[in-house]
Design a protein around this motif. Structure first.
Motif, PDB file in Angstrom:
ATOM      1  N   GLY A  35      40.562  51.020  49.225  1.00 54.09           N
ATOM      2  CA  GLY A  35      40.993  51.368  47.873  1.00 54.09           C
ATOM      3  C   GLY A  35      41.070  50.209  46.911  1.00 54.09           C
ATOM      4  O   GLY A  35      41.740  50.301  45.874  1.00 54.09           O
ATOM      5  N   ILE A  36      40.345  49.129  47.206  1.00 54.22           N
ATOM      6  CA  ILE A  36      40.400  47.936  46.361  1.00 54.22           C
ATOM      7  C   ILE A  36      39.073  47.770  45.640  1.00 54.22           C
ATOM      8  O   ILE A  36      38.011  47.740  46.270  1.00 54.22           O
ATOM      9  N   ASP A  37      39.131  47.657  44.332  1.00 56.98           N
ATOM     10  CA  ASP A  37      37.931  47.549  43.514  1.00 56.98           C
ATOM     11  C   ASP A  37      37.517  46.092  43.349  1.00 56.98           C
ATOM     12  O   ASP A  37      38.364  45.198  43.253  1.00 56.98           O
ATOM     13  N   CYS A  38      36.216  45.853  43.328  1.00 60.55           N
ATOM     14  CA  CYS A  38      35.671  44.501  43.147  1.00 60.55           C
ATOM     15  C   CYS A  38      34.523  44.530  42.159  1.00 60.55           C
ATOM     16  O   CYS A  38      33.924  45.581  41.914  1.00 60.55           O
ATOM     17  N   SER A  39      34.222  43.366  41.640  1.00 59.93           N
ATOM     18  CA  SER A  39      33.041  43.199  40.787  1.00 59.93           C
ATOM     19  C   SER A  39      32.240  42.012  41.281  1.00 59.93           C
ATOM     20  O   SER A  39      32.814  41.034  41.768  1.00 59.93           O
ATOM     21  N   ILE A  40      30.920  42.100  41.148  1.00 55.80           N
ATOM     22  CA  ILE A  40      30.063  40.956  41.434  1.00 55.80           C
ATOM     23  C   ILE A  40      29.852  40.188  40.136  1.00 55.80           C
ATOM     24  O   ILE A  40      29.452  40.763  39.117  1.00 55.80           O
ATOM     25  N   ILE A  41      30.147  38.913  40.172  1.00 59.27           N
ATOM     26  CA  ILE A  41      29.936  38.040  39.021  1.00 59.27           C
ATOM     27  C   ILE A  41      28.788  37.094  39.368  1.00 59.27           C
ATOM     28  O   ILE A  41      28.929  36.238  40.241  1.00 59.27           O
ATOM     29  N   GLU A  42      27.667  37.271  38.710  1.00 62.10           N
ATOM     30  CA  GLU A  42      26.497  36.435  38.989  1.00 62.10           C
ATOM     31  C   GLU A  42      26.475  35.248  38.034  1.00 62.10           C
ATOM     32  O   GLU A  42      26.497  35.409  36.812  1.00 62.10           O
ATOM     33  N   ILE A  43      26.474  34.062  38.629  1.00 60.83           N
ATOM     34  CA  ILE A  43      26.377  32.829  37.853  1.00 60.83           C
ATOM     35  C   ILE A  43      25.247  32.019  38.470  1.00 60.83           C
ATOM     36  O   ILE A  43      25.344  31.586  39.613  1.00 60.83           O
ATOM     37  N   GLU A  44      24.173  31.874  37.704  1.00 55.86           N
ATOM     38  CA  GLU A  44      22.949  31.245  38.203  1.00 55.86           C
ATOM     39  C   GLU A  44      22.519  31.968  39.481  1.00 55.86           C
ATOM     40  O   GLU A  44      22.301  33.165  39.471  1.00 55.86           O
ATOM     41  N   THR A  45      22.415  31.273  40.606  1.00 54.74           N
ATOM     42  CA  THR A  45      21.906  31.925  41.826  1.00 54.74           C
ATOM     43  C   THR A  45      23.016  32.439  42.730  1.00 54.74           C
ATOM     44  O   THR A  45      22.736  32.972  43.802  1.00 54.74           O
ATOM     45  N   SER A  46      24.267  32.295  42.311  1.00 52.04           N
ATOM     46  CA  SER A  46      25.396  32.686  43.156  1.00 52.04           C
ATOM     47  C   SER A  46      25.946  34.051  42.761  1.00 52.04           C
ATOM     48  O   SER A  46      25.996  34.395  41.573  1.00 52.04           O
ATOM     49  N   ARG A  47      26.369  34.807  43.773  1.00 52.98           N
ATOM     50  CA  ARG A  47      27.012  36.101  43.554  1.00 52.98           C
ATOM     51  C   ARG A  47      28.455  36.011  44.050  1.00 52.98           C
ATOM     52  O   ARG A  47      28.715  36.059  45.249  1.00 52.98           O
ATOM     53  N   HIS A  48      29.370  35.881  43.109  1.00 54.09           N
ATOM     54  CA  HIS A  48      30.783  35.795  43.443  1.00 54.09           C
ATOM     55  C   HIS A  48      31.406  37.185  43.380  1.00 54.09           C
ATOM     56  O   HIS A  48      30.985  38.034  42.585  1.00 54.09           O
ATOM     57  N   ILE A  49      32.405  37.409  44.187  1.00 58.90           N
ATOM     58  CA  ILE A  49      33.094  38.694  44.225  1.00 58.90           C
ATOM     59  C   ILE A  49      34.495  38.496  43.660  1.00 58.90           C
ATOM     60  O   ILE A  49      35.261  37.658  44.155  1.00 58.90           O
ATOM     61  N   PHE A  50      34.819  39.249  42.627  1.00 61.01           N
ATOM     62  CA  PHE A  50      36.137  39.178  41.992  1.00 61.01           C
ATOM     63  C   PHE A  50      36.917  40.438  42.318  1.00 61.01           C
ATOM     64  O   PHE A  50      36.429  41.552  42.098  1.00 61.01           O
ATOM     65  N   VAL A  51      38.101  40.274  42.869  1.00 67.56           N
ATOM     66  CA  VAL A  51      38.945  41.413  43.251  1.00 67.56           C
ATOM     67  C   VAL A  51      39.741  41.868  42.042  1.00 67.56           C
ATOM     68  O   VAL A  51      40.376  41.053  41.354  1.00 67.56           O
ATOM     69  N   ARG A  52      39.705  43.170  41.790  1.00 69.29           N
ATOM     70  CA  ARG A  52      40.410  43.721  40.640  1.00 69.29           C
ATOM     71  C   ARG A  52      41.705  44.398  41.091  1.00 69.29           C
ATOM     72  O   ARG A  52      41.674  45.386  41.834  1.00 69.29           O
ATOM     73  N   PHE A  53      42.831  43.853  40.647  1.00 67.79           N
ATOM     74  CA  PHE A  53      44.121  44.478  40.882  1.00 67.79           C
ATOM     75  C   PHE A  53      44.560  45.193  39.602  1.00 67.79           C
ATOM     76  O   PHE A  53      44.020  44.937  38.521  1.00 67.79           O
ATOM     77  N   SER A  54      45.542  46.058  39.715  1.00 67.36           N
ATOM     78  CA  SER A  54      46.010  46.813  38.557  1.00 67.36           C
ATOM     79  C   SER A  54      46.688  45.884  37.549  1.00 67.36           C
ATOM     80  O   SER A  54      47.197  44.812  37.929  1.00 67.36           O
ATOM     81  N   PRO A  55      46.715  46.251  36.262  1.00 63.27           N
ATOM     82  CA  PRO A  55      47.321  45.386  35.241  1.00 63.27           C
ATOM     83  C   PRO A  55      48.779  45.035  35.515  1.00 63.27           C
ATOM     84  O   PRO A  55      49.230  43.944  35.127  1.00 63.27           O
TER      85      PRO A  55
END
Length: 302
Positions: A35-55
């Motif tokens: 139940g945890i949402d994430c986003s992929i943040i692409e910076i140049e050739t890297s794919r970072h994963i950012f975890v989204r918590f509630s406000p």
């Protein structure tokens, strides 16, 4: 896996290690199943994963705590300790944070491209891109914690990297972060933590961008003690380890292979086939859970 040394590991840990595992989507899917949402943040050739918590997980009253664990690994190594253990420890922590009521002020990045920084310079390191983005957005005051190689041993080691660097405001902010981290380690592991020279991890990218960041790793007690003894006995060993160059080794009166031999066995296993499940130790995981949970509870006024 009853009756093996891997009993203490998550059931799906082994499926993260094969060379053909898409580790980025493995992390996203595993967290999504919880139940945890994430986003992929692409910076140049890297794919970072950012975890989204509630406000409501955030409040402006207290300092933000940004946590990075790299999920990439070198080719031809399972990467069990470098850095799969910390990835799973932080994934499980994210699940606990998501269930937590009230603010915790934690940002989590599963970073990519950490292993690129060693041979190509810090600017090629994936975390450098994250740090540069932070700087462009004016995010300069987070407490940044990097966890790397946290699956082996019971002694928490705070890296000395960055100590004495910079001047003025940076040094003040960095020293404040070091002090808070030392207090954190005293609370979690009284009498069983050390400050030692540790080769750069994702903290290097942040330090290069003028953002204070600390790195924490684990070592077996006997290895940490022997390493400290070697540092006292061999003048110039610290610089030889941190710079990893022939010139620095020669200043210490050593060859590069001798510099490596004076480092902890744990570090000598990294980037090899021996960085596998059998190298991990059960005491590391509850220690990391306590450390991360205590970090989440830490509230430093802005």
């Amino acid at each position: 896996m009853a009756g093996t040394r891997a009993d203490f590991l998550p059931a799906d840990f082994e499926t993260f290690l094969p060379p053909d595992c898409d580790r980025c989507h493995f992390i996203i899917d595993r967290l999504a199943d919880r139940g945890i949402d994430c986003s992929i943040i692409e910076i140049e050739t890297s794919r970072h994963i950012f975890v989204r918590f509630s406000p409501d997980a955030y409040t402006p009253q207290f300092r933000m705590k940004t946590v990075l664990v790299h999920y990439d690994r070198v080719e031809n190594s399972p990467g069990a300790n470098d850095n799969s253990a910390a990835v799973f420890q932080v994934m499980d922590w994210a699940e606990r944070l998501a269930a937590k009521k009230g603010p915790h002020n934690v940002r989590i990045f599963f970073s990519d491209g950490e292993e690129m920084g060693g041979s190509s310079g810090v600017s090629s390191q994936g975390a450098f891109g994250i740090a540069a983005k932070f700087r462009s957005l004016g995010i300069m005051n987070d407490d940044v914690y990097v966890f790397d190689c946290c699956g082996r041993g019971s002694v928490a080691v705070l890296s000395q990297a960055g100590t004495g660097a910079g001047s003025g405001l940076f040094r003040q902010r960095f020293n404040d972060l070091i002090r808070r981290t030392e207090n954190l380690l005293r609370e979690v592991s009284p009498g069983k933590w050390m400050t030692l020279p540790v080769p750069y991890s994702d903290n290097a990218g942040f330090l290069a961008c003028g953002i204070p960041a600390v790195a924490i790793t684990l070592l077996p007690a006997e290895e940490a003690t022997l390493y400290l003894r070697n540092l006292y006995q061999t003048r110039g060993l610290e610089q030889a380890i941190m710079k990893n160059s022939e010139a620095a080794a020669q200043k210490a009166g050593l060859e590069l292979y001798q510099v490596k031999e004076k480092q902890p066995v744990t570090w000598r296993l990294l980037h090899t086939e021996y960085d596998n499940i059998l190298s991990l130790t059960p005491e590391s995981f509850p220690l990391m859970a306590r450390l991360l949970d205590t970090l989440a509870a830490l509230k430093t006024p802005v």
